[in-house]
Design an enzyme around this catalytic site. Structure first.
Site, PDB file in Angstrom:
ATOM      1  N   ASP A 137       0.868  -1.173   0.000  1.00 40.15           N
ATOM      2  CA  ASP A 137       0.000   0.000   0.000  1.00 40.15           C
ATOM      3  C   ASP A 137       0.905   1.222   0.000  1.00 40.15           C
ATOM      4  O   ASP A 137       2.132   1.111  -0.154  1.00 40.15           O
ATOM      5  CB  ASP A 137      -0.986  -0.023   1.168  1.00 40.15           C
ATOM      6  CG  ASP A 137      -0.336   0.220   2.528  1.00 40.15           C
ATOM      7  OD1 ASP A 137       0.918   0.298   2.617  1.00 40.15           O
ATOM      8  OD2 ASP A 137      -1.084   0.338   3.512  1.00 40.15           O
TER       9      ASP A 137
ATOM     10  N   CYS B  91       3.084  -3.070   4.112  1.00 34.06           N
ATOM     11  CA  CYS B  91       2.300  -1.889   4.462  1.00 34.06           C
ATOM     12  C   CYS B  91       3.050  -1.187   5.586  1.00 34.06           C
ATOM     13  O   CYS B  91       4.206  -1.514   5.847  1.00 34.06           O
ATOM     14  CB  CYS B  91       0.855  -2.242   4.829  1.00 34.06           C
ATOM     15  SG  CYS B  91       0.631  -3.251   6.298  1.00 34.06           S
TER      16      CYS B  91
ATOM     17  N   THR C 231       2.821  -1.249   8.916  1.00 33.57           N
ATOM     18  CA  THR C 231       3.242  -2.141   9.998  1.00 33.57           C
ATOM     19  C   THR C 231       3.375  -3.590   9.556  1.00 33.57           C
ATOM     20  O   THR C 231       3.976  -4.391  10.259  1.00 33.57           O
ATOM     21  CB  THR C 231       2.217  -2.127  11.152  1.00 33.57           C
ATOM     22  OG1 THR C 231       0.963  -2.618  10.659  1.00 33.57           O
ATOM     23  CG2 THR C 231       2.072  -0.732  11.736  1.00 33.57           C
TER      24      THR C 231
ATOM     25  N   HIS D 102       8.871 -24.354   9.605  1.00 36.20           N
ATOM     26  CA  HIS D 102       7.837 -25.038  10.368  1.00 36.20           C
ATOM     27  C   HIS D 102       6.412 -24.800   9.877  1.00 36.20           C
ATOM     28  O   HIS D 102       5.546 -25.659  10.088  1.00 36.20           O
ATOM     29  CB  HIS D 102       7.921 -24.644  11.843  1.00 36.20           C
ATOM     30  CG  HIS D 102       9.140 -25.189  12.516  1.00 36.20           C
ATOM     31  ND1 HIS D 102       9.345 -25.052  13.869  1.00 36.20           N
ATOM     32  CD2 HIS D 102      10.220 -25.872  12.032  1.00 36.20           C
ATOM     33  CE1 HIS D 102      10.507 -25.626  14.193  1.00 36.20           C
ATOM     34  NE2 HIS D 102      11.049 -26.115  13.097  1.00 36.20           N
TER      35      HIS D 102
ATOM     36  N   HIS E  72       5.418 -31.082  11.376  1.00 34.41           N
ATOM     37  CA  HIS E  72       5.226 -29.824  10.644  1.00 34.41           C
ATOM     38  C   HIS E  72       4.249 -30.007   9.484  1.00 34.41           C
ATOM     39  O   HIS E  72       3.363 -29.169   9.276  1.00 34.41           O
ATOM     40  CB  HIS E  72       6.559 -29.264  10.151  1.00 34.41           C
ATOM     41  CG  HIS E  72       7.530 -29.024  11.263  1.00 34.41           C
ATOM     42  ND1 HIS E  72       7.226 -28.259  12.366  1.00 34.41           N
ATOM     43  CD2 HIS E  72       8.791 -29.473  11.459  1.00 34.41           C
ATOM     44  CE1 HIS E  72       8.251 -28.233  13.193  1.00 34.41           C
ATOM     45  NE2 HIS E  72       9.221 -28.970  12.661  1.00 34.41           N
TER      46      HIS E  72
END
Length: 150
Positions: free
Chosen positions: A7, A64, A66, A97, A133
């Site tokens: 963004d 973005c 954060t 994992h 996993h």
């Protein structure tokens, strides 16, 4: 092929990411945004995420401010396992994992050099398939079916 999306908050960092990918001969598809003008991150996460879920791209890098919004949006798409990473250990372990197919980064949280280090780790680390996993990733994939009920 790597799906890229950002963004306005991630636009500047995405320029560094594209340069890194170009310098290393890594192919990508850029889903935008293509400016620092305010826009809605879910729109771009959806474009890139659907391309990965459809198998047109193998992995994704979403950015973005954060990384949180992109992570939430991408994880709404069945088949996407997006991980918000801000340290090398998390970038490595989400591949080993969780078989994450998308890394989400915060441009207002990470310096460009740190972000590129995480991308390098994410792209070069394989999944430790088999055993617990693989069983856990299968269970994650089964959860995607719940999204269709709503």
């Amino acid at each position: 092929m790597i799906a890229l999306a950002c963004d306005h908050g991630g636009f500047e960092l995405m320029g560094f990411v594209k340069s890194y990918l170009d310098e290393n001969g890594l192919l990508y598809r850029d889903f935008g945004t293509h400016s620092d003008e305010s826009c809605d991150y879910p729109d771009f996460a959806a474009l890139a995420g659907r391309c990965i879920a459809d198998g047109e791209c193998d992995r994704g890098i979403l950015i973005c401010g954060t990384g949180i919004g992109m992570s939430i949006a991408a994880n709404k798409i069945p088949g996407i396992r997006a991980a918000l990473c801000s340290d090398p250990f998390s970038a490595e372990m989400t591949r080993r994992h969780n078989d994450a197919n998308v890394i989400c980064l915060g441009a207002r949280v990470l310096a460009a050099g740190a972000a590129l280090k995480l991308i390098k780790i994410f792209l070069s680390t394989g999944f430790e398939s088999g055993g617990r996993h693989s069983q856990r990733v299968r269970k994650l994939d089964e959860l995607d079916g719940l999204a269709e009920l709503h």
